[in-house]
Motif scaffolding. Structure first.
Motif, PDB file in Angstrom:
ATOM      1  N   ARG A   1       0.870  -1.177   0.000  1.00 38.44           N
ATOM      2  CA  ARG A   1       0.000   0.000   0.000  1.00 38.44           C
ATOM      3  C   ARG A   1       0.902   1.220   0.000  1.00 38.44           C
ATOM      4  NH1 ARG A   1      -4.571   2.236   4.324  1.00 38.44           N
ATOM      5  NH2 ARG A   1      -5.517   3.734   2.895  1.00 38.44           N
ATOM      6  N   HIS A   2       0.464   2.266  -0.685  1.00 34.50           N
ATOM      7  CA  HIS A   2       1.250   3.503  -0.722  1.00 34.50           C
ATOM      8  C   HIS A   2       0.908   4.368   0.491  1.00 34.50           C
ATOM      9  CE1 HIS A   2       2.405   2.479  -4.776  1.00 34.50           C
ATOM     10  NE2 HIS A   2       1.152   2.521  -5.210  1.00 34.50           N
ATOM     11  N   LEU A   3       1.938   4.736   1.275  1.00 36.62           N
ATOM     12  CA  LEU A   3       1.682   5.651   2.385  1.00 36.62           C
ATOM     13  C   LEU A   3       1.435   7.050   1.852  1.00 36.62           C
ATOM     14  CD1 LEU A   3       1.554   6.085   5.461  1.00 36.62           C
ATOM     15  CD2 LEU A   3       4.002   6.619   5.389  1.00 36.62           C
ATOM     16  N   TRP A   4       2.131   7.441   0.784  1.00 41.09           N
ATOM     17  CA  TRP A   4       1.848   8.699   0.091  1.00 41.09           C
ATOM     18  C   TRP A   4       1.774   8.406  -1.399  1.00 41.09           C
ATOM     19  CZ3 TRP A   4       6.748   7.635   1.997  1.00 41.09           C
ATOM     20  CH2 TRP A   4       7.792   7.612   1.069  1.00 41.09           C
ATOM     21  N   ARG A   5       1.083   9.269  -2.130  1.00 41.14           N
ATOM     22  CA  ARG A   5       0.820   8.978  -3.545  1.00 41.14           C
ATOM     23  C   ARG A   5       1.358  10.054  -4.487  1.00 41.14           C
ATOM     24  NH1 ARG A   5      -5.357   8.616  -3.586  1.00 41.14           N
ATOM     25  NH2 ARG A   5      -5.023   8.019  -5.768  1.00 41.14           N
TER      26      ARG A   5
ATOM     27  N   ASN B   1       5.925  14.107  -6.895  1.00 42.74           N
ATOM     28  CA  ASN B   1       6.664  15.273  -7.356  1.00 42.74           C
ATOM     29  C   ASN B   1       6.203  16.579  -6.702  1.00 42.74           C
ATOM     30  OD1 ASN B   1       4.192  15.461  -8.540  1.00 42.74           O
ATOM     31  ND2 ASN B   1       4.925  15.409 -10.668  1.00 42.74           N
ATOM     32  N   ASN B   2       5.535  16.470  -5.564  1.00 44.75           N
ATOM     33  CA  ASN B   2       5.147  17.649  -4.775  1.00 44.75           C
ATOM     34  C   ASN B   2       4.249  18.629  -5.531  1.00 44.75           C
ATOM     35  OD1 ASN B   2       6.559  17.053  -2.295  1.00 44.75           O
ATOM     36  ND2 ASN B   2       8.469  17.566  -3.368  1.00 44.75           N
ATOM     37  N   ASP B   3       3.392  18.099  -6.427  1.00 42.56           N
ATOM     38  CA  ASP B   3       2.453  19.006  -7.096  1.00 42.56           C
ATOM     39  C   ASP B   3       1.024  18.805  -6.608  1.00 42.56           C
ATOM     40  OD1 ASP B   3       1.788  16.570  -8.175  1.00 42.56           O
ATOM     41  OD2 ASP B   3       2.093  17.146 -10.277  1.00 42.56           O
ATOM     42  N   ASN B   4       0.879  18.012  -5.539  1.00 42.67           N
ATOM     43  CA  ASN B   4      -0.422  17.739  -4.926  1.00 42.67           C
ATOM     44  C   ASN B   4      -1.352  16.899  -5.802  1.00 42.67           C
ATOM     45  OD1 ASN B   4       0.304  19.095  -2.614  1.00 42.67           O
ATOM     46  ND2 ASN B   4      -0.656  21.036  -3.225  1.00 42.67           N
ATOM     47  N   ILE B   5      -0.834  16.296  -6.835  1.00 40.11           N
ATOM     48  CA  ILE B   5      -1.618  15.409  -7.694  1.00 40.11           C
ATOM     49  C   ILE B   5      -1.112  13.982  -7.478  1.00 40.11           C
ATOM     50  CG2 ILE B   5      -2.247  14.811 -10.055  1.00 40.11           C
ATOM     51  CD1 ILE B   5      -1.834  17.719 -10.816  1.00 40.11           C
ATOM     52  N   PRO B   6      -1.972  13.044  -7.061  1.00 34.07           N
ATOM     53  CA  PRO B   6      -1.530  11.668  -6.819  1.00 34.07           C
ATOM     54  C   PRO B   6      -0.980  11.022  -8.090  1.00 34.07           C
ATOM     55  CG  PRO B   6      -3.691  12.063  -5.844  1.00 34.07           C
ATOM     56  CD  PRO B   6      -3.404  13.244  -6.710  1.00 34.07           C
TER      57      PRO B   6
ATOM     58  N   LYS C   1      11.131  10.406   0.990  1.00 33.01           N
ATOM     59  CA  LYS C   1       9.775  10.708   1.451  1.00 33.01           C
ATOM     60  C   LYS C   1       9.550  12.217   1.385  1.00 33.01           C
ATOM     61  CE  LYS C   1       6.567  10.246   5.326  1.00 33.01           C
ATOM     62  NZ  LYS C   1       6.340   9.738   6.694  1.00 33.01           N
ATOM     63  N   PRO C   2       8.480  12.671   0.711  1.00 28.52           N
ATOM     64  CA  PRO C   2       8.262  14.112   0.542  1.00 28.52           C
ATOM     65  C   PRO C   2       7.915  14.811   1.861  1.00 28.52           C
ATOM     66  CG  PRO C   2       6.990  12.824  -1.050  1.00 28.52           C
ATOM     67  CD  PRO C   2       7.487  11.872  -0.022  1.00 28.52           C
ATOM     68  N   TYR C   3       8.251  16.072   1.897  1.00 25.31           N
ATOM     69  CA  TYR C   3       7.861  16.908   3.031  1.00 25.31           C
ATOM     70  C   TYR C   3       6.338  16.964   3.091  1.00 25.31           C
ATOM     71  CZ  TYR C   3       7.361  21.040   6.002  1.00 25.31           C
ATOM     72  OH  TYR C   3       7.016  21.910   7.006  1.00 25.31           O
ATOM     73  N   GLY C   4       5.771  16.782   4.265  1.00 24.38           N
ATOM     74  CA  GLY C   4       4.327  16.851   4.431  1.00 24.38           C
ATOM     75  C   GLY C   4       3.592  15.571   4.098  1.00 24.38           C
TER      76      GLY C   4
END
Length: 643
Positions: free
Chosen positions: A359-363, A366-371, A407-410
């Protein structure tokens, strides 16, 4: 005539005085020789230089040593006039009292002539004197407290209003205080009583500072080291590999290849390196006079509204570090004290690394708020990173490329307890410390106070590490050598529940068959076989993955480690077991009681009504736990007191 009559007693007195002085001198020489021989022989016994494998030969060798030392120190006393008797200690495990005695026969110089003059029989012309010397051999103790820190220890003890863990802390500390007070009287013996602590739950923590020790698998060569890892996605054989950052296997070692590895290029890829290489953005700072377009509102698979914000410069940090827990070695090494060497990689200790499950913890990549990744949920519990791609569950879990994605910030935080250290919930082992010193006792008492209940129950691993704590060999070397007599090594094992290893009661597309802990995943066969490590050398079904079968397998593992630890030619350890609030009316608890009873050693001092030795097993409740620990203190005291 009167002068002649008077001369006889005068001459007799002179003769008696001379002979008495010589008798006293020879008696003192004999006593001195006895004392010297006693001390030297006792030191010879305790040193373990003479093997006790053959009892008859052992006795002859020790007695000859005593005889030679005695005769060498007799001086003017004829050895034939002072025959020596040696009584060796009768405590097979060491300690006891060594007794030496000599029957000195003194042959007077003047007494024979005097007795002839007065008409006494010649049989009375010798004097016999008996001399004795005793040395109490030291009897020291090394004790490992192997204490259950599983989640059920947070429950209230039967008949009390206190948590079991609180009751255990109080009882264990009282045991240490009792033994420390007794040992303080043995000032002639260094470190008379030492205690160590092994908190256990699903695994055992050996302390993260040991990550560079030679008995740890720092090269990744153990057969279990890469059990859950698939490096093939990072090799030139895979079309999507990065030619500047790839993995290459040489012999049994995977290496980092390519310039993008930076300073760690050409170093081994291991669990230790993974902990160092997993990176997260932990802070950011806006770059002035810059902008980028990001999604403000995402819905139904598309961005509905965009906005602009500055570009950022990110601060990155290591995501986490190894907390000190290790996996169980493959059989038979999980149940013995075999040396850990690189020449036999299966003996090395492997750091635990709980894989990120499917499972993806984040999706958003590239930090553009689009999964960029899907939201598939496979129901696995330890989800702490983003999988590499949207593939099947098994590939998601094992694909090693994902761990080198930052892992991206936020990004969302993993749930409490999730991560590569999942199932590593206990504090580190506390090695043996001399509790007759304030410093040593404080270390152990503080470690007991710091215990916290959480996790499953793995009694065999706790017991194995208890043995390793009292052993003189690495990983923990504070114990006296096993050949040193007069020293008892003791493991006290307490648990409040049956062995448990979490099985899956839901869909398991990755084939794990269990949660991850010291035996890894039970769905993974050892070293290319179809048998999981937990089932190795056991008689359980090798294809049944249930809690009941896990308990049966771990109960068998417990019997093996106890048998090995108790064996005179291996650990020669005394094993004391305690069950807390277990009932024979509950099937799983009845099995746990049987396993603990069979594991325990026989008492050297207490007997059953039929004359057989009592088992050192104690069935305690919350209300009488302190009383049971006092009984254990009595047993330990008997090991040190020789009547």
């Amino acid at each position: 005539m009167m002068m002649v009559v008077a001369t006889i007693p005068i001459l007799g007195g002179i003769a008696l005085a001379v002979d008495y002085a010589e008798l006293s001198r020879q008696r003192q020489l004999t006593l001195n020789a006895l004392d010297a021989a006693s001390v030297a022989t006792a030191a010879h016994i305790v040193s373990g230089v003479v093997s006790a494998a053959d009892p008859a030969a052992y006795d002859l060798e020790i007695k000859k040593y005593a005889q030679d030392f005695f005769e060498a120190n007799l001086g003017r006393v004829k050895p034939a006039n002072a025959p020596l008797t040696v009584r060796l200690p009768n405590n097979d495990a060491g300690g006891g009292t060594l007794k030496l005695s000599a029957e000195l026969t003194y042959e007077p110089y003047f007494l024979p002539a005097f007795t002839k003059l007065i008409g006494r029989p010649s049989e009375e012309n010798t004097v016999d004197v008996t001399a004795h010397s005793e040395v109490r051999l030291k009897n020291t103790l090394e004790v490992a407290l192997v204490l259950d820190n599983s989640g059920s220890m947070a429950q209230y003890g039967t008949g009390t209003g206190q948590q079991r863990i609180a009751l255990l802390k109080a009882a264990a500390k009282q045991l240490i205080e009792t033994m420390a007070n007794q040992a303080a009287m043995m000032k002639q013996v260094p470190k008379p009583v030492q205690f160590g602590l092994v908190p256990f739950s699903a695994s055992v923590n050996i302390a993260p500072a040991n990550d560079d020790q030679p008995w740890m698998d720092t090269l990744g060569i153990s057969p279990v080291h890469h059990e859950n890892f698939d490096w093939s996605k990072m090799t030139p054989a895979n079309p999507n590999y990065n030619p500047n950052k790839y993995a290459e296997k040489v012999g049994d070692v995977w290496y980092k290849r390519g310039a993008d590895w930076g300073d760690t290029r050409d170093q081994p890829l291991t669990r230790f390196s993974l902990y160092a290489d997993i990176i997260a953005e932990t802070d950011r700072e806006a770059i002035p006079n810059t902008s980028r377009r990001v999604c403000k509102r995402f819905r139904d698979g598309a961005c509905k509204e965009y906005t602009t914000e500055p570009e950022y410069e990110y601060t990155v940090s290591q995501y986490t570090s190894w907390q000190g827990c290790v996996e169980a070695r493959p059989a038979p090494y999980n149940n013995n004290d075999a040396d850990a060497t690189s020449s036999n990689p299966a003996t090395l200790f492997v750091p635990m690394f709980a894989p990120d499950e499917a499972r993806h913890l984040w999706r958003d990549l590239n930090n553009d708020n689009i999964p960029d990744l899907d939201d598939a949920n496979y129901g696995y519990g330890n989800n702490w990173w983003a999988d590499w791609t949207d593939t099947d569950a098994a590939s998601r879990q094992s694909d090693m490329r994902k761990y080198f994605r930052v892992k991206p910030y936020g990004a969302p935080a993993a749930a409490s307890g999730d991560g590569p250290n999942s199932s590593c919930t206990t504090n580190a082992i506390t090695p043996l410390h001399d509790v007759t010193t304030l410093e040593g006792k404080k270390v152990i008492l503080d470690a007991i106070d710091a215990m916290t209940p959480t996790g499953n129950t793995n009694v065999p691993e706790g017991t194995a590490w208890g043995w390793r704590v009292v052993s003189h060999k690495a990983p923990f070397t504070e114990g006296r050598p096993e050949i040193e007599m007069g020293n008892d090594k003791v493991i006290i094992v307490l648990t409040d529940g049956a062995n448990t290893y979490g099985d899956y009661t839901y869909t398991d597309p990755a084939g794990n068959q269990s949660t991850y802990a010291a035996y890894g995943y039970t769905g993974k066969g050892y070293n290319g076989t179809g048998t999981t490590r937990m089932y190795m050398d056991t008689n359980v079904s090798k294809s049944t993955y249930t809690n009941t079968n896990y308990q049966a397998a771990m109960d068998e593992q417990l019997q093996m480690v106890c048998a090995n630890a108790k064996a005179p030619d291996q650990g020669n350890v005394i094993v004391v077991t305690v069950s807390l609030d277990l009932s024979t009316s509950v099937a799983s608890e009845k099995k746990a009681i049987d396993a603990l009873t069979n594991c325990a050693s026989d008492s050297r001092f207490k007997k059953n009504d039929d004359g057989t030795p009592k088992k050192l097993y104690y069935n305690a409740t919350g209300s009488n736990l302190a009383e049971k620990f006092k009984e254990i203190a009595d047993e330990l005291s008997n090991l040190r007191i020789v009547s």
